[in-house]
Scaffold this active site. Structure first.
Site, PDB file in Angstrom:
ATOM      1  CE  LYS A 170      -1.883  -1.006   3.969  1.00 15.00           C
ATOM      2  NZ  LYS A 170      -1.132  -2.221   4.332  1.00 15.00           N
ATOM      3  NE  ARG A 207      -4.284  -0.287   9.946  1.00 17.02           N
ATOM      4  CZ  ARG A 207      -3.048  -0.521   9.559  1.00 17.02           C
ATOM      5  NH1 ARG A 207      -2.492  -1.660   9.782  1.00 17.02           N
ATOM      6  NH2 ARG A 207      -2.356   0.401   8.968  1.00 17.02           N
ATOM      7  NE  ARG A 258       8.131  -2.332   5.928  1.00 13.29           N
ATOM      8  CZ  ARG A 258       6.828  -2.228   6.181  1.00 13.29           C
ATOM      9  NH1 ARG A 258       6.037  -1.613   5.326  1.00 13.29           N
ATOM     10  NH2 ARG A 258       6.323  -2.744   7.276  1.00 13.29           N
ATOM     11  NE  ARG A 276       6.817  -0.240   9.867  1.00 10.51           N
ATOM     12  CZ  ARG A 276       5.639  -0.235   9.250  1.00 10.51           C
ATOM     13  NH1 ARG A 276       5.504   0.414   8.110  1.00 10.51           N
ATOM     14  NH2 ARG A 276       4.613  -0.879   9.746  1.00 10.51           N
ATOM     15  NE  ARG A 282       2.869  -4.815  11.330  1.00  7.96           N
ATOM     16  CZ  ARG A 282       3.824  -4.644  10.414  1.00  7.96           C
ATOM     17  NH1 ARG A 282       5.028  -5.158  10.604  1.00  7.96           N
ATOM     18  NH2 ARG A 282       3.577  -3.958   9.329  1.00  7.96           N
TER      19      ARG A 282
HETATM   20  P1  AP5 Z   1       4.925  -1.528   1.775  1.00  9.72           P
HETATM   21  O1  AP5 Z   1       4.507  -0.731   0.618  1.00  9.72           O
HETATM   22  O2  AP5 Z   1       5.737  -0.884   2.841  1.00  9.72           O
HETATM   23  O3  AP5 Z   1       3.642  -2.286   2.406  1.00  9.72           O
HETATM   24  P2  AP5 Z   1       2.388  -1.730   3.211  1.00  9.72           P
HETATM   25  O4  AP5 Z   1       1.179  -2.367   2.624  1.00  9.72           O
HETATM   26  O5  AP5 Z   1       2.431  -0.266   3.290  1.00  9.72           O
HETATM   27  O6  AP5 Z   1       2.664  -2.434   4.598  1.00  9.72           O
HETATM   28  P3  AP5 Z   1       2.770  -1.815   6.072  1.00  9.72           P
HETATM   29  O7  AP5 Z   1       3.576  -2.786   6.887  1.00  9.72           O
HETATM   30  O8  AP5 Z   1       3.214  -0.401   6.047  1.00  9.72           O
HETATM   31  O9  AP5 Z   1       1.334  -1.929   6.528  1.00  9.72           O
HETATM   32  P4  AP5 Z   1       0.826  -1.878   7.945  1.00  9.72           P
HETATM   33  O10 AP5 Z   1      -0.580  -1.761   7.617  1.00  9.72           O
HETATM   34  O11 AP5 Z   1       1.156  -2.955   8.860  1.00  9.72           O
HETATM   35  O12 AP5 Z   1       1.663  -0.696   8.609  1.00  9.72           O
HETATM   36  P5  AP5 Z   1       1.288   0.780   8.957  1.00  9.72           P
HETATM   37  O13 AP5 Z   1       2.505   1.582   8.889  1.00  9.72           O
HETATM   38  O14 AP5 Z   1       0.097   1.182   8.197  1.00  9.72           O
HETATM   39  O15 AP5 Z   1       5.710  -2.815   1.221  1.00  9.72           O
HETATM   40  C1  AP5 Z   1       6.290  -3.771   2.095  1.00  9.72           C
HETATM   41  C2  AP5 Z   1       7.625  -4.253   1.523  1.00  9.72           C
HETATM   42  O16 AP5 Z   1       7.400  -4.991   0.324  1.00  9.72           O
HETATM   43  C3  AP5 Z   1       8.597  -3.134   1.138  1.00  9.72           C
HETATM   44  O17 AP5 Z   1       9.897  -3.546   1.430  1.00  9.72           O
HETATM   45  C4  AP5 Z   1       8.401  -2.964  -0.380  1.00  9.72           C
HETATM   46  O18 AP5 Z   1       9.568  -2.515  -1.009  1.00  9.72           O
HETATM   47  C5  AP5 Z   1       8.044  -4.386  -0.789  1.00  9.72           C
HETATM   48  N1  AP5 Z   1       7.090  -4.440  -1.900  1.00  9.72           N
HETATM   49  C6  AP5 Z   1       5.977  -3.689  -2.079  1.00  9.72           C
HETATM   50  N2  AP5 Z   1       5.304  -4.062  -3.181  1.00  9.72           N
HETATM   51  C7  AP5 Z   1       6.005  -5.098  -3.724  1.00  9.72           C
HETATM   52  C8  AP5 Z   1       5.826  -5.917  -4.883  1.00  9.72           C
HETATM   53  N3  AP5 Z   1       4.782  -5.764  -5.717  1.00  9.72           N
HETATM   54  N4  AP5 Z   1       6.734  -6.892  -5.131  1.00  9.72           N
HETATM   55  C9  AP5 Z   1       7.792  -7.069  -4.293  1.00  9.72           C
HETATM   56  N5  AP5 Z   1       8.027  -6.326  -3.187  1.00  9.72           N
HETATM   57  C10 AP5 Z   1       7.147  -5.347  -2.910  1.00  9.72           C
HETATM   58  O19 AP5 Z   1       0.832   0.630  10.475  1.00  9.72           O
HETATM   59  C11 AP5 Z   1       1.776   0.348  11.488  1.00  9.72           C
HETATM   60  C12 AP5 Z   1       1.105   0.314  12.839  1.00  9.72           C
HETATM   61  O20 AP5 Z   1       0.492   1.589  13.107  1.00  9.72           O
HETATM   62  C13 AP5 Z   1      -0.043  -0.687  12.989  1.00  9.72           C
HETATM   63  O21 AP5 Z   1       0.426  -1.978  13.314  1.00  9.72           O
HETATM   64  C14 AP5 Z   1      -0.840  -0.035  14.121  1.00  9.72           C
HETATM   65  O22 AP5 Z   1      -0.221  -0.246  15.361  1.00  9.72           O
HETATM   66  C15 AP5 Z   1      -0.739   1.440  13.787  1.00  9.72           C
HETATM   67  N6  AP5 Z   1      -1.834   1.882  12.907  1.00  9.72           N
HETATM   68  C16 AP5 Z   1      -1.734   2.389  11.653  1.00  9.72           C
HETATM   69  N7  AP5 Z   1      -2.936   2.657  11.129  1.00  9.72           N
HETATM   70  C17 AP5 Z   1      -3.837   2.329  12.097  1.00  9.72           C
HETATM   71  C18 AP5 Z   1      -5.249   2.356  12.150  1.00  9.72           C
HETATM   72  N8  AP5 Z   1      -5.993   2.787  11.128  1.00  9.72           N
HETATM   73  N9  AP5 Z   1      -5.846   1.940  13.292  1.00  9.72           N
HETATM   74  C19 AP5 Z   1      -5.130   1.511  14.349  1.00  9.72           C
HETATM   75  N10 AP5 Z   1      -3.783   1.425  14.347  1.00  9.72           N
HETATM   76  C20 AP5 Z   1      -3.150   1.845  13.217  1.00  9.72           C
HETATM   77 MG    MG Z   2       2.745   1.147   4.846  1.00 13.41          MG
END
Ligand code: AP5
Ligand code: MG
Ligand code: ZN
Length: 215
Positions: free
Chosen positions: A13, A88, A127, A160, A171
């Site tokens: 994403k 979420r 990552r 991270r 997660r």
């Molecule tokens: P990346 O693009 O970073 O993936 P992502 O979908 O953004 O994954 P996240 O881990 O950021 O999602 P998340 O939802 O857990 O974390 P968030 O920061 O939102 O890609 C991942 C890796 O794969 C990278 O290395 C990239 O290069 C590679 N890649 C991408 N596409 C690829 C492809 N097609 N082929 C090969 N490789 C590829 O949330 C973190 C924390 O914040 C949560 O756990 C929670 O505690 C809190 N939080 C955030 N939002 C909320 C909410 N709405 N409610 C409550 N808590 C929240």
């Molecule tokens: Mg992300």
């Protein structure tokens, strides 16, 4: 266009939102990024979020929804936005409907990034994120030109905190059922488009551009 990116951790994403937001000239609003920035600046919001994030748990809805409401009220979202990682939970989805209604606007499209969990574990464990500008890399799938250094700003690349394997597994567990509930919720509203997110970065990008009408 007002867009939500929905999908389990590691589906890509953030990576895709960064590119698409640039191309569409609309802000990329990622709740995880806002929390991480608040933690870095040691603000009150950061203090509230930290223990949940480190444990791979969700930050409580009341904290998250208030923050998103404030962000969406800002001027730069008037031309559209990509909301990444929110909603979420069902409560967050309902809160978002309400926020949009209060702003006199509409959520138009929800893009669901679908990929098998084995793929996600590999992506998250490899990552690396720039500590300077936040750019995202992958040691195998999207490596920087020079190991450990950001191509864009020369900053140091780090893993991270919540990308350690046991936290990754937790997660996925925390988010699995809730994500499915949101898929059903938006399908019922007729707003959902699903992508096959397990392909290469380019393949996912193509599908995405088609979904938003850029090709
Ligand atoms: P990346 O693009 O970073 O993936 P992502 O979908 O953004 O994954 P996240 O881990 O950021 O999602 P998340 O939802 O857990 O974390 P968030 O920061 O939102 O890609 C991942 C890796 O794969 C990278 O290395 C990239 O290069 C590679 N890649 C991408 N596409 C690829 C492809 N097609 N082929 C090969 N490789 C590829 O949330 C973190 C924390 O914040 C949560 O756990 C929670 O505690 C809190 N939080 C955030 N939002 C909320 C909410 N709405 N409610 C409550 N808590 C929240
Ligand atoms: Mg992300
Ligand atoms: Zn950088």
């Amino acid at each position: 266009m007002n867009i939500v990116f929905l999908g389990l951790p590691g589906t890509g994403k953030g990576t895709q939102a960064e590119m698409l937001a640039g191309e569409m000239e609309i802000p990329h609003i990622a709740t995880g990024d806002i929390f991480r920035e608040a933690i870095g600046r040691q603000t009150e919001l950061g203090q509230k979020a930290r223990k949940f994030m480190d444990a791979g748990e969700l930050v409580p809805d009341e904290v998250t929804c208030g923050m998103v409401k404030e962000r969406l009220a800002q001027e730069d979202t008037m031309s559209g936005f990509i909301l990444d990682g929110f909603p979420r939970t069902l409560a967050q989805a309902e809160a978002l409907d309400q926020i949009m209604q209060q702003l006199g606007r509409k959520l138009e499209l929800v893009i669901y990034f679908a990929a098998p969990e084995e793929v996600l574990i590999r992506r998250l464990s490899g990552r690396r994120v720039c500590s300077g500008c936040g750019a995202t890399y992958h040691v195998e799938f999207n490596p920087p030109l020079e190991e450990g250094t950001c191509d864009r700003c020369g900053g140091e690349l780090k893993q991270r905190e919540d990308d350690r394997e046991e936290t990754v597994i937790h997660r996925l567990q925390v988010n699995r059922e809730k994500t499915q509930q949101l898929v059903d919720y938006y399908e019922r509203q007729g707003k959902l488009t699903s992508l096959t997110a397990e392909g290469s970065l380019e393949k996912v990008r193509e599908q995405l551009k088609e979904a938003v009408g850029l090709i």
